[in-house]
Design an enzyme around this catalytic site. Sequence first.
Site, PDB file in Angstrom:
ATOM      1  N   ASP A   2      -2.261   6.391  -3.459  1.00 32.01           N
ATOM      2  CA  ASP A   2      -1.152   5.703  -2.807  1.00 32.01           C
ATOM      3  C   ASP A   2      -0.669   4.582  -3.718  1.00 32.01           C
ATOM      4  O   ASP A   2      -1.145   4.437  -4.851  1.00 32.01           O
ATOM      5  CB  ASP A   2      -1.559   5.185  -1.420  1.00 32.01           C
ATOM      6  CG  ASP A   2      -2.567   4.048  -1.498  1.00 32.01           C
ATOM      7  OD1 ASP A   2      -3.283   3.944  -2.507  1.00 32.01           O
ATOM      8  OD2 ASP A   2      -2.652   3.262  -0.528  1.00 32.01           O
ATOM      9  N   ASP A  15      -5.747   2.208  -3.508  1.00 40.31           N
ATOM     10  CA  ASP A  15      -6.999   1.980  -2.789  1.00 40.31           C
ATOM     11  C   ASP A  15      -7.371   3.178  -1.924  1.00 40.31           C
ATOM     12  O   ASP A  15      -8.430   3.196  -1.302  1.00 40.31           O
ATOM     13  CB  ASP A  15      -6.955   0.694  -1.954  1.00 40.31           C
ATOM     14  CG  ASP A  15      -5.913   0.720  -0.841  1.00 40.31           C
ATOM     15  OD1 ASP A  15      -5.091   1.663  -0.794  1.00 40.31           O
ATOM     16  OD2 ASP A  15      -5.909  -0.230  -0.025  1.00 40.31           O
ATOM     17  N   SER A  43       0.813  -1.215   0.000  1.00 45.00           N
ATOM     18  CA  SER A  43       0.000   0.000   0.000  1.00 45.00           C
ATOM     19  C   SER A  43       0.848   1.268   0.000  1.00 45.00           C
ATOM     20  O   SER A  43       1.619   1.510  -0.931  1.00 45.00           O
ATOM     21  CB  SER A  43      -0.949  -0.046   1.190  1.00 45.00           C
ATOM     22  OG  SER A  43      -1.921   0.961   1.128  1.00 45.00           O
ATOM     23  N   ASP A  48      -0.991   1.346  -4.098  1.00 45.85           N
ATOM     24  CA  ASP A  48      -1.872   0.362  -4.732  1.00 45.85           C
ATOM     25  C   ASP A  48      -3.232   0.950  -5.080  1.00 45.85           C
ATOM     26  O   ASP A  48      -4.157   0.214  -5.430  1.00 45.85           O
ATOM     27  CB  ASP A  48      -2.027  -0.879  -3.849  1.00 45.85           C
ATOM     28  CG  ASP A  48      -2.755  -0.598  -2.544  1.00 45.85           C
ATOM     29  OD1 ASP A  48      -2.754   0.569  -2.100  1.00 45.85           O
ATOM     30  OD2 ASP A  48      -3.316  -1.546  -1.955  1.00 45.85           O
TER      31      ASP A  48
END
Length: 450
Positions: free
Chosen positions: A241, A245, A101, A243
């Site tokens: 960010d 999400d 992440s 990834d």
Amino acid sequence: MARLFGTDGVRGIAGTELTAQNCFDIGRAAAMVLTEGCAHKPRILIGRDTRISGDMLEAALTAGFCAAGATAIPVGVIPTPALAWLTREYKADAAAMISASHNPMEYNGIKFFNKDGYKLDDALEDRIEGMVRGAVHSGDLPNGADVGTVERVKTAADDYISYILTTIDTRLDGIKAAVDCANGSASLTAPPTLKKLGVDVTVIHCEPNGVNINAGCGSTHMDDIQKLTKETGADIGLAFDGDADRLLAVDEKGDIVNGDQIMAICGNYLKSQGKLKNDTIVATIMSNLGLFQMADREGIRVPKTKVGDRYVLEKMLEEGDVLGGEQSGHVIFLEHNTTGDGLITALQLLSVMRHTGKKLSELAQVMTMLPQVIVNVPIENERKYDYIDDAEIMEAIRRAERIFEGSGRVLIRPSGTEAMIRIMIEGQDQALMQKEADKIAAVMKQNLSV
């Protein structure tokens, strides 16, 4: 022994804390647990972000799935929420995302989804962890023609973009946006999606090379997107960010609009349209008091959960709510996806701007952010809860609570994804808040030998 799973899957420094052997063991155990009772050969998707360690861990995870008799389906670099959607779209039995992440590039991790695209609950994670820590007998594993195979999919990003375009009911021509892709998964999906909807896009940090993900960019480093938004005269800045999400925004003046403010903006708009089910926004204990004050004024319920978007989701599913999230930018629009989705959040926010004709700075005035101070104290994962048994630390915390009682709050939270304890104080006096947070941090460092 510390729990293998944190608030968002398994995470650690790739190659030392999270090794190829770890990933093989976790993948094999997860395949056995998540596809238990399948009457067919299980199919498990694998996505990843742009970290250099993704190749190594994908190979190990693939081997683990195959060792358990599952068909492993790598879909390449993809946002985490895209993988959640693809699990349902491709009718897979489970999915695994290789990502850490917002963490620095040396970290990596694994997040699992069930066949419906939902993150796993604690009970399922505990079953997987128990199998990883226990012995798996060779007699329990398939052999011969029953071992797993690999199928690769090359259209995943395009399929996700095609879906994302259907999640709003308006074009966005004429809106000017600055976009920071964090040199991560959003690099493949955010710019083309926005351009297809007519947005005039200026992009930065969109050249991933394996080692520059989240490096001084993205939603954890907002300086560049604030500067770009003002320099280009953009209507909005969007920062993802690693990834993709989570999403944080910047208004046309260069001021940050965080997850709480985004939920307030979108929640009020949905309520005005009769689409905010139960008149509820689900938030976490870390959400700003300003969100709750806004909710009281506007007739909106805001139940609180533990930190972690999967806990927010559990509450939303329990009550049938459609909007929830975290101040950090994980926002769940349950009508469109089963997890926090930065690109869906961006489009929903842009859609509100288009439908209301208002600037983002004006929309953000729906709530007033109370000042917050957050101090992070590094601590070994195994010792993150030791502070509870330390009388001196607890007295320092209680002292701060007495100081801010009635005018703010004090929150101590061991991080579920990093080796640290977060000290948050919320109130009106910034200097006093910083002073008291630093005092607690000093006692923690001294007594816990940080």
